[in-house]
Motif scaffolding. Sequence first.
Motif, PDB file in Angstrom:
ATOM      1  N   SER A 161      19.673  17.376  27.389  1.00 45.08           N
ATOM      2  CA  SER A 161      19.251  18.616  28.050  1.00 45.08           C
ATOM      3  C   SER A 161      17.862  19.231  27.421  1.00 45.08           C
ATOM      4  O   SER A 161      17.106  19.789  28.080  1.00 45.08           O
ATOM      5  CB  SER A 161      20.390  19.494  27.514  1.00 45.08           C
ATOM      6  OG  SER A 161      21.589  19.253  28.132  1.00 45.08           O
ATOM      7  N   LEU A 212      15.137  17.957  29.344  1.00 42.94           N
ATOM      8  CA  LEU A 212      14.684  18.396  30.588  1.00 42.94           C
ATOM      9  C   LEU A 212      14.021  20.042  30.430  1.00 42.94           C
ATOM     10  O   LEU A 212      13.916  20.477  31.425  1.00 42.94           O
ATOM     11  CB  LEU A 212      16.139  18.603  31.375  1.00 42.94           C
ATOM     12  CG  LEU A 212      16.673  17.142  31.950  1.00 42.94           C
ATOM     13  CD1 LEU A 212      17.979  17.374  32.293  1.00 42.94           C
ATOM     14  CD2 LEU A 212      15.594  16.551  32.846  1.00 42.94           C
ATOM     15  N   ALA A 272      13.515  22.684  33.245  1.00 47.47           N
ATOM     16  CA  ALA A 272      14.868  23.970  33.412  1.00 47.47           C
ATOM     17  C   ALA A 272      14.323  25.156  34.145  1.00 47.47           C
ATOM     18  O   ALA A 272      13.270  25.808  33.700  1.00 47.47           O
ATOM     19  CB  ALA A 272      15.434  24.096  32.128  1.00 47.47           C
ATOM     20  N   SER A 273      15.114  25.583  34.787  1.00 46.23           N
ATOM     21  CA  SER A 273      14.897  26.844  35.226  1.00 46.23           C
ATOM     22  C   SER A 273      15.922  28.191  34.913  1.00 46.23           C
ATOM     23  O   SER A 273      17.157  27.834  34.554  1.00 46.23           O
ATOM     24  CB  SER A 273      15.146  26.886  37.058  1.00 46.23           C
ATOM     25  OG  SER A 273      15.211  28.123  37.557  1.00 46.23           O
ATOM     26  N   MET A 329      20.692  29.583  36.860  1.00 42.98           N
ATOM     27  CA  MET A 329      21.673  28.659  36.513  1.00 42.98           C
ATOM     28  C   MET A 329      22.458  28.723  37.720  1.00 42.98           C
ATOM     29  O   MET A 329      23.015  29.279  38.594  1.00 42.98           O
ATOM     30  CB  MET A 329      22.471  29.264  35.471  1.00 42.98           C
ATOM     31  CG  MET A 329      21.819  29.485  34.292  1.00 42.98           C
ATOM     32  SD  MET A 329      22.750  30.268  32.770  1.00 42.98           S
ATOM     33  CE  MET A 329      23.686  28.675  32.407  1.00 42.98           C
ATOM     34  N   ASN A 365      26.132  20.880  34.275  1.00 48.83           N
ATOM     35  CA  ASN A 365      24.856  20.538  34.859  1.00 48.83           C
ATOM     36  C   ASN A 365      23.927  20.746  33.562  1.00 48.83           C
ATOM     37  O   ASN A 365      23.773  21.416  32.828  1.00 48.83           O
ATOM     38  CB  ASN A 365      24.414  21.715  36.004  1.00 48.83           C
ATOM     39  CG  ASN A 365      23.235  21.803  36.308  1.00 48.83           C
ATOM     40  OD1 ASN A 365      22.075  22.001  35.599  1.00 48.83           O
ATOM     41  ND2 ASN A 365      23.040  21.040  37.529  1.00 48.83           N
ATOM     42  N   ASP A 405      20.629  21.385  33.538  1.00 50.79           N
ATOM     43  CA  ASP A 405      19.678  22.440  33.493  1.00 50.79           C
ATOM     44  C   ASP A 405      20.708  23.722  32.950  1.00 50.79           C
ATOM     45  O   ASP A 405      20.205  24.481  31.985  1.00 50.79           O
ATOM     46  CB  ASP A 405      19.060  22.667  34.771  1.00 50.79           C
ATOM     47  CG  ASP A 405      18.574  21.818  35.364  1.00 50.79           C
ATOM     48  OD1 ASP A 405      17.729  20.931  34.339  1.00 50.79           O
ATOM     49  OD2 ASP A 405      18.108  21.779  36.287  1.00 50.79           O
ATOM     50  N   ASP A 406      21.900  23.770  33.113  1.00 49.77           N
ATOM     51  CA  ASP A 406      22.685  24.994  32.820  1.00 49.77           C
ATOM     52  C   ASP A 406      22.859  24.767  31.277  1.00 49.77           C
ATOM     53  O   ASP A 406      22.718  25.840  30.589  1.00 49.77           O
ATOM     54  CB  ASP A 406      23.870  25.079  33.361  1.00 49.77           C
ATOM     55  CG  ASP A 406      23.936  25.235  34.772  1.00 49.77           C
ATOM     56  OD1 ASP A 406      23.087  25.814  35.241  1.00 49.77           O
ATOM     57  OD2 ASP A 406      25.067  25.120  35.605  1.00 49.77           O
ATOM     58  N   TYR A 436      20.925  23.329  29.301  1.00 46.41           N
ATOM     59  CA  TYR A 436      19.672  23.652  28.645  1.00 46.41           C
ATOM     60  C   TYR A 436      19.386  25.277  28.485  1.00 46.41           C
ATOM     61  O   TYR A 436      19.086  25.719  27.400  1.00 46.41           O
ATOM     62  CB  TYR A 436      18.397  23.104  29.522  1.00 46.41           C
ATOM     63  CG  TYR A 436      17.243  23.488  28.608  1.00 46.41           C
ATOM     64  CD1 TYR A 436      16.532  22.715  27.896  1.00 46.41           C
ATOM     65  CD2 TYR A 436      16.418  24.712  29.452  1.00 46.41           C
ATOM     66  CE1 TYR A 436      15.254  23.232  27.211  1.00 46.41           C
ATOM     67  CE2 TYR A 436      15.187  25.005  28.826  1.00 46.41           C
ATOM     68  CZ  TYR A 436      14.554  24.191  27.934  1.00 46.41           C
ATOM     69  OH  TYR A 436      13.651  24.947  27.045  1.00 46.41           O
ATOM     70  N   GLU A 437      19.857  26.003  29.496  1.00 38.32           N
ATOM     71  CA  GLU A 437      19.702  27.402  29.255  1.00 38.32           C
ATOM     72  C   GLU A 437      20.451  27.959  28.218  1.00 38.32           C
ATOM     73  O   GLU A 437      20.173  28.923  27.480  1.00 38.32           O
ATOM     74  CB  GLU A 437      19.898  28.075  30.753  1.00 38.32           C
ATOM     75  CG  GLU A 437      18.968  27.730  31.722  1.00 38.32           C
ATOM     76  CD  GLU A 437      17.596  28.435  31.156  1.00 38.32           C
ATOM     77  OE1 GLU A 437      17.447  29.389  30.696  1.00 38.32           O
ATOM     78  OE2 GLU A 437      16.434  27.692  31.805  1.00 38.32           O
TER      79      GLU A 437
END
Length: 281
Positions: A19, A22, A26-27, A30, A267, A269-270, A272-273
Amino acid sequence: MSMQAKSVFRSLVAAAAMSLALGSAASAQMSVDRITVATGPAGTLYAQLGTALSTVIQEKTGIPSTARPHGGTSQYLPQLHRGEVFLGINSGLDANSAFLGKEPYPQAMDQVRAVLVIAQAKYSFIVRADSDMETIADVKGKRVITSYRTLAVFDYVNRAVLATGGLTEADVTAVAETSVPSALKALTEDRVDVTASILSIPAHREADAAIPGGTRVLSLGPDDAPINALPSFHVGMLQPGPAAVGVTVPTKVAIYDSYLNTGTHANADDIYEVVKTTYEN
């Protein structure tokens, strides 16, 4: 810690490393529409952490987030494995046992992953301050909480605590309780002489306030090996201070890592957030 346990921890933290790698891609958007953080019951450290974490996530990401209390971590680790909850807070020992399928878990929950170490918790036995007990060796022959029905993996921790003082369950009157809060309540109601808990959590503070003279945290015995052998655990000294309930002198206690866990269904990216939001706040 054994080589097998170290290998398991490397596997558990693989998702976190992925994570973080990335991060540049990442955006803030989410993919999930709701986040649930599974925790222990009200009054426990994990309930505190989960409530704070879910509040921050919701405020900073705009994703509706809630902490969902359970009777104990033994109840929601299987849900993490099956992808039924997004996040959960567990001790490293609990995650290790679940991942390997060791008791109390009947099968390996190899879909569980670690996101980050969210806290280092302190743990020991607790007595009334007006008792004559000061170290673990002093609990011999006493009524002692040794088992939680909804936090089964900590039965091993309680046995290890006893072993630091050269004792086993056969040396005490072993008592089982449902959860940490109910075990602390048993001490306030004088149904046991010794209880066990993460230290200074709300339930411990309530017990300390309810008992005339307060509580005393017992110092571990001279043998550190039983605690150090548990995955994610080590022995340390807790110093007196306003945050250390029941500690009036330097006291040797067990310290362990508590993880924010997810499952392979999440996910990257999720995740990571979540990590980024937690770190920044």
